[in-house]
Motif scaffolding. Structure first.
Motif, short mmCIF file in Angstrom:
data_model
loop_
_atom_site.label_atom_id
_atom_site.label_comp_id
_atom_site.label_asym_id
_atom_site.label_seq_id
_atom_site.Cartn_x
_atom_site.Cartn_y
_atom_site.Cartn_z
N GLY A 181 -3.65 49.41 37.21
CA GLY A 181 -4.03 48.54 38.32
C GLY A 181 -5.51 48.64 38.61
O GLY A 181 -5.95 48.61 39.76
N GLY A 189 -7.51 50.60 42.62
CA GLY A 189 -7.65 51.06 41.24
C GLY A 189 -9.09 51.06 40.78
O GLY A 189 -9.58 52.03 40.20
N LEU A 212 -2.71 38.28 41.23
CA LEU A 212 -2.92 39.66 40.80
C LEU A 212 -4.26 39.78 40.08
O LEU A 212 -4.99 38.80 39.94
CB LEU A 212 -1.74 40.12 39.93
CG LEU A 212 -0.40 40.13 40.69
CD1 LEU A 212 0.75 40.54 39.78
CD2 LEU A 212 -0.47 41.06 41.90
N ASP A 268 0.85 46.00 30.67
CA ASP A 268 1.85 45.95 31.73
C ASP A 268 2.48 47.34 31.85
O ASP A 268 3.03 47.85 30.86
CB ASP A 268 2.90 44.88 31.36
CG ASP A 268 3.87 44.59 32.49
OD1 ASP A 268 4.09 45.46 33.35
OD2 ASP A 268 4.41 43.47 32.50
N VAL A 269 2.44 47.93 33.03
CA VAL A 269 2.99 49.28 33.19
C VAL A 269 4.51 49.29 32.98
O VAL A 269 5.10 50.36 32.83
CB VAL A 269 2.66 49.91 34.57
CG1 VAL A 269 1.19 50.23 34.69
CG2 VAL A 269 3.15 49.03 35.72
N ASN A 287 6.34 49.10 40.56
CA ASN A 287 5.95 50.27 41.36
C ASN A 287 6.57 51.58 40.88
O ASN A 287 5.90 52.61 40.88
CB ASN A 287 6.33 50.06 42.83
CG ASN A 287 5.45 49.04 43.53
OD1 ASN A 287 4.30 49.31 43.83
ND2 ASN A 287 5.99 47.85 43.77
N SER A 315 2.01 56.13 46.09
CA SER A 315 3.17 55.64 46.84
C SER A 315 2.62 54.78 47.97
O SER A 315 1.80 53.88 47.73
CB SER A 315 4.01 56.82 47.34
OG SER A 315 5.08 56.39 48.13
N PRO A 366 -1.12 55.67 51.09
CA PRO A 366 -2.04 54.87 51.91
C PRO A 366 -1.27 54.10 52.98
O PRO A 366 -0.11 53.73 52.80
CB PRO A 366 -2.66 53.90 50.90
CG PRO A 366 -2.34 54.44 49.54
CD PRO A 366 -1.05 55.19 49.70
N GLY A 415 -2.29 50.65 55.59
CA GLY A 415 -2.87 49.36 55.23
C GLY A 415 -4.28 49.55 54.69
O GLY A 415 -5.11 50.19 55.33
N PRO A 438 -7.15 43.13 47.94
CA PRO A 438 -6.51 41.81 47.86
C PRO A 438 -5.03 41.83 48.25
O PRO A 438 -4.54 40.87 48.84
CB PRO A 438 -6.71 41.43 46.39
CG PRO A 438 -8.00 42.11 46.03
CD PRO A 438 -7.94 43.44 46.74
N MET A 439 -4.31 42.92 47.96
CA MET A 439 -2.91 43.00 48.42
C MET A 439 -2.85 43.07 49.94
O MET A 439 -2.12 42.32 50.59
CB MET A 439 -2.20 44.23 47.83
CG MET A 439 -0.78 44.41 48.39
SD MET A 439 -0.05 46.04 48.08
CE MET A 439 0.49 45.86 46.39
N1 LIG Z 1 -3.21 47.52 50.11
C1 LIG Z 1 -2.39 48.19 50.85
O1 LIG Z 1 -2.31 47.98 52.08
C2 LIG Z 1 -1.53 49.30 50.25
C3 LIG Z 1 -0.92 50.21 51.12
C4 LIG Z 1 -0.15 51.25 50.59
C5 LIG Z 1 -0.01 51.36 49.22
N2 LIG Z 1 -0.60 50.46 48.39
C6 LIG Z 1 -0.42 50.66 46.95
O2 LIG Z 1 -1.69 50.93 46.39
C7 LIG Z 1 -1.70 50.54 45.00
C8 LIG Z 1 -2.93 49.69 44.75
O3 LIG Z 1 -2.80 48.47 45.46
P1 LIG Z 1 -4.05 47.64 46.01
O4 LIG Z 1 -4.00 47.73 47.47
O5 LIG Z 1 -5.29 48.04 45.29
O6 LIG Z 1 -3.57 46.16 45.59
P2 LIG Z 1 -4.18 45.10 44.57
O7 LIG Z 1 -3.15 44.02 44.48
O8 LIG Z 1 -5.54 44.75 44.96
O9 LIG Z 1 -4.26 45.90 43.18
C9 LIG Z 1 -3.10 46.23 42.44
C10 LIG Z 1 -3.39 46.00 40.97
O10 LIG Z 1 -2.21 46.37 40.21
C11 LIG Z 1 -2.05 45.44 39.16
N3 LIG Z 1 -0.66 45.40 38.73
C12 LIG Z 1 0.40 44.95 39.43
N4 LIG Z 1 1.51 45.01 38.69
C13 LIG Z 1 1.15 45.51 37.47
C14 LIG Z 1 1.85 45.78 36.28
N5 LIG Z 1 3.17 45.54 36.15
N6 LIG Z 1 1.16 46.30 35.23
C15 LIG Z 1 -0.16 46.54 35.34
N7 LIG Z 1 -0.89 46.28 36.44
C16 LIG Z 1 -0.24 45.76 37.49
C17 LIG Z 1 -2.51 44.12 39.77
O11 LIG Z 1 -2.84 43.14 38.79
C18 LIG Z 1 -3.68 44.53 40.65
O12 LIG Z 1 -4.92 44.40 39.96
C19 LIG Z 1 -0.37 49.82 44.77
O13 LIG Z 1 0.55 50.72 44.17
C20 LIG Z 1 0.08 49.47 46.18
O14 LIG Z 1 1.48 49.32 46.24
C21 LIG Z 1 -1.35 49.42 48.88
#
Ligand SMILES: NC(=O)c1ccc[n+]([C@@H]2O[C@H](COP(=O)([O-])OP(=O)(O)OC[C@H]3O[C@@H](n4cnc5c(N)ncnc54)[C@H](O)[C@@H]3O)[C@@H](O)[C@H]2O)c1
Length: 258
Positions: free
Chosen positions: A3, A9, A39, A65-66, A116, A144, A188, A190, A194-195
Motif C-alpha cells: 500500500g 504507506g 485506490l 496485489d497483496v 486487509n 490494524s 491508527p 482517523g 485519501p481513505m
Molecule cells: N485513513 C484512516 O483513517 C485509517 C485509520 C485506521 C487504519 N487505516 C489503515 O491504514 C492502512 C493505510 O491506509 P491509508 O489511510 O494510507 O489509505 P489509502 O487508501 O490512502 O492507502 C491504502 C493503499 O493500499 C493500497 N491497497 C489496497 N488494497 C490493496 C491490495 N489488495 N493490494 C495492494 N495494495 C492495496 C491502495 O491502492 C492504497 O494505495 C490501511 O490498512 C487502512 O485500513 C486507515
C-alpha cells in the motif's frame, strides 16, 4: 511496504528511508469494484519511488496485489536479488467500504477481508521464510486500526478483518520470537489520507452519528497525520524497541477512550 503508493504507506516508506532503509514499495495500482473511492495508482507508486530515491536510498517499486501469494513471492525474490534480505515488513495495504452488516454483499465482504486480513497474512507468508533463513531477526508491523480493538457501526467486515489482524500478529509474535523476529500491530484512528478523507468515508460519518462520535479524536485535533503513524513504525523497527513484540499500539489521538 504494501500500500505504498500514497497515504500512510508512502509516509512510512519515506520515514524508513530517512532512517537509512532501502525500500520495496508495492501497491495494487488499480481500483476495486466494491471500494467506493479511488485506490493508489501506478503513477503514485512511481512518485513514492522518486521520493525515496531523492533521500539517497534505493527503492524497488512493483505493482502487486497483496491477495496474490505468487505476486508477493516474486516481489520478495526480486527484492532479495536487488536490495538484499528483507529485515522490516510493513503490511499496510487496506481498503474499506460501507453498509449495515446484514446488507453488505459477499463481494464487499471478500474485497475488504481479503485485502486487509488475508493480504497481511500473505505479506508475512511471502517474507517470513527468507527472514528466518537469514538468521538476523527482524521486525514486522501489521497495520490494524482502532477498528481492530472495538466495534463500529457501518463497516463490520472491516472491523472483523482488523480484529483478525490482531490475532495474526499475536500468533506470529509467538511463532517468530525464537528467530528474533518481532511482530506488532499499529492501530491508527482517523488519518489524513485519501481513505480517511474520501467522500465515501466522510459521507458515512455524516450519516452515522455513532460512527462519527466514536471515530472522533480525544485530543483537540481533526485527524492524525500519516507522519505521526510513521514515527511509531520507525520506533517499532528500531533497536529502541528491541524487546517490544506482540503489542497493539494505538496512534489514535485517544479515539479508543471515547
Ligand atoms: N485513513 C484512516 O483513517 C485509517 C485509520 C485506521 C487504519 N487505516 C489503515 O491504514 C492502512 C493505510 O491506509 P491509508 O489511510 O494510507 O489509505 P489509502 O487508501 O490512502 O492507502 C491504502 C493503499 O493500499 C493500497 N491497497 C489496497 N488494497 C490493496 C491490495 N489488495 N493490494 C495492494 N495494495 C492495496 C491502495 O491502492 C492504497 O494505495 C490501511 O490498512 C487502512 O485500513 C486507515
Amino acid at each position: 511496504m504494501t500500500g505504498a503508493a500514497r497515504g500512510q504507506g508512502r509516509s512510512h516508506a519515506l520515514a524508513l528511508a530517512r532512517a537509512g532503509a532501502d525500500v520495496v514499495a508495492t501497491d495494487l495500482g488499480r481500483d476495486l469494484e466494491t471500494v467506493p473511492y479511488q485506490l493508489g495508482s501506478e503513477d503514485e507508486l512511481e512518485e513514492t519511488r522518486r521520493q525515496v530515491e531523492a533521500l539517497g536510498r534505493r527503492c524497488l517499486c512493483r505493482v502487486g496485489d497483496v491477495r496474490d501469494l505468487r505476486a508477493m513471492e516474486e516481489i520478495v525474490a526480486q527484492a532479495a536479488r536487488e536490495l538484499g534480505a528483507v529485515e522490516i515488513v510493513c503490511a499496510n495495504a487496506g481498503v474499506i467500504s460501507f453498509g449495515p452488516s446484514w446488507q453488505l454483499s459477499e463481494a464487499q465482504w471478500d474485497e475488504v477481508v481479503d485485502s486487509n486480513l488475508k493480504g497481511a497474512w500473505l505479506t508475512c507468508r511471502a517474507t517470513v521464510p527468507g527472514m528466518i533463513q537469514g538468521g538476523r531477526g527482524g521486525c514486522i508491523v501489521l497495520t490494524s486500526s482502532a477498528a481492530g480493538l472495538r466495534g463500529y457501526s457501518g463497516f463490520a467486515h472491516y472491523v472483523s478483518a482488523k480484529h483478525g489482524v490482531v490475532g495474526l500478529m499475536r500468533s506470529l509474535a509467538i511463532e517468530l520470537a525464537p528467530h528474533r523476529i518481532r511482530v506488532n500491530c499499529l492501530h491508527p484512528g482517523g488519518v489524513r489520507t485519501p481513505m480517511g478523507l474520501s467522500d465515501a468515508m466522510q459521507g458515512q460519518l455524516a450519516a452515522d452519528p455513532h460512527a462519527n462520535r466514536a471515530l472522533g479524536a480525544l485530543l483537540p485535533i481533526d485527524l492524525v497525520e500519516p507522519e505521526d503513524v510513521s514515527a511509531a513504525v520507525v520506533w517499532l523497527a528500531s533497536d529502541a524497541a528491541r524487546y517490544v513484540t506482540g503489542v497493539s499500539l494505538p496512534v489514535d489521538a485517544g479515539t479508543l477512550l471515547i
